[in-house]
Motif scaffolding. Structure first.
Motif, short mmCIF file in Angstrom:
data_model
loop_
_atom_site.label_atom_id
_atom_site.label_comp_id
_atom_site.label_asym_id
_atom_site.label_seq_id
_atom_site.Cartn_x
_atom_site.Cartn_y
_atom_site.Cartn_z
N ARG A 266 40.64 38.44 36.16
CA ARG A 266 41.18 38.56 34.80
C ARG A 266 40.14 38.15 33.76
O ARG A 266 39.90 38.84 32.79
N ALA B 3 37.24 40.64 33.69
CA ALA B 3 37.64 41.87 33.00
C ALA B 3 37.54 41.67 31.49
O ALA B 3 37.10 42.57 30.76
N ARG B 4 37.96 40.51 31.03
CA ARG B 4 37.88 40.21 29.60
C ARG B 4 36.42 40.25 29.13
O ARG B 4 36.11 40.83 28.09
N CYS C 277 37.24 45.43 29.70
CA CYS C 277 38.09 46.48 30.29
C CYS C 277 39.37 45.86 30.82
O CYS C 277 39.52 44.63 30.82
N SER C 278 40.27 46.69 31.29
CA SER C 278 41.52 46.18 31.84
C SER C 278 41.27 45.52 33.19
O SER C 278 40.25 45.76 33.84
N VAL C 279 42.21 44.69 33.61
CA VAL C 279 42.10 44.02 34.90
C VAL C 279 42.05 45.05 36.03
O VAL C 279 41.27 44.91 36.97
N THR C 280 42.85 46.10 35.90
CA THR C 280 42.88 47.15 36.93
C THR C 280 41.54 47.88 36.99
O THR C 280 40.99 48.09 38.08
N ALA C 281 41.02 48.25 35.83
CA ALA C 281 39.71 48.94 35.80
C ALA C 281 38.63 48.05 36.38
O ALA C 281 37.76 48.51 37.13
N PHE C 282 38.68 46.76 36.07
CA PHE C 282 37.67 45.85 36.60
C PHE C 282 37.80 45.71 38.11
O PHE C 282 36.80 45.67 38.82
#
Length: 182
Positions: free
Chosen positions: A130, A133-134, A138-143
């Protein structure tokens, strides 16, 4: 219609982008960077800033050249370390450390900037998915997808470079044995 617009853009801007690249790199590398910049532009054609394509292409070409210089610097550094190892210039016992370092750096150098960042944020900096990703924007899913791909490609790279390192180590062992026999 889209292809015609891009073909026109290409014919209008290629010479200017090429001149930009030639001021910053040798002709073969400049041509390769310009081609790659236009390929990226084609892939992102729906997001190109209308009326501002030239600056976008120049920035992209500069980024391609910078990436090439970074890869080249990594390759040169790895080559120097491997040559030192093969020549027996590495102090006894340090060979394995040098080989492991070269293997890891070579595998990292094969990753894209984003993949390398994903690995470094989680493995080196110890961030959670999380938080990483920040930082990556990008989003957590994309990361998570990026990190999964990075880990897979890194593991593949390690396997390939382990084979090279083993061959270099075998060669260094043979050379050392030859020196001792004299």
């Amino acid at each position: 219609m889209e292809q015609e617009r891009f073909a026109q853009l290409y014919s209008e801007l290629y010479a200017r982008v090429s001149a930009y690249a030639l001021h910053r790199a040798p002709p073969d590398l400049a041509a390769e960077a310009v081609d790659e910049a236009f390929l990226i532009a084609w892939r992102k054609r729906d997001r190109l800033p209308a009326g501002r394509e030239l600056p976008w292409l120049l920035v992209t070409t500069g980024n391609v050249l910078a990436n090439h210089r970074r890869r080249r610097a990594h390759q040169d550094a790895l080559g120097v370390e491997l040559a030192r190892l093969a020549a027996g210039e590495v102090a006894g016992g340090a060979e394995q450390v040098v080989l492991e370092r070269v293997t890891v750096l070579a595998a990292l150098a094969e990753l894209s900037e984003r993949e390398r960042e994903a690995l470094m944020l989680t493995e080196w900096d110890g961030l959670s998915g999380r938080d990483a990703a920040r930082v990556a924007g990008c989003s957590v899913t994309a990361f998570a997808v990026r990190l999964h791909r990075a880990r897979r490609r890194f593991a593949d790279g390690l396997a390939r470079w382990d084979t090279v390192a083993a061959a270099v180590q075998d060669g260094a062992t043979v050379m050392a044995a030859g020196k001792e026999a004299r």
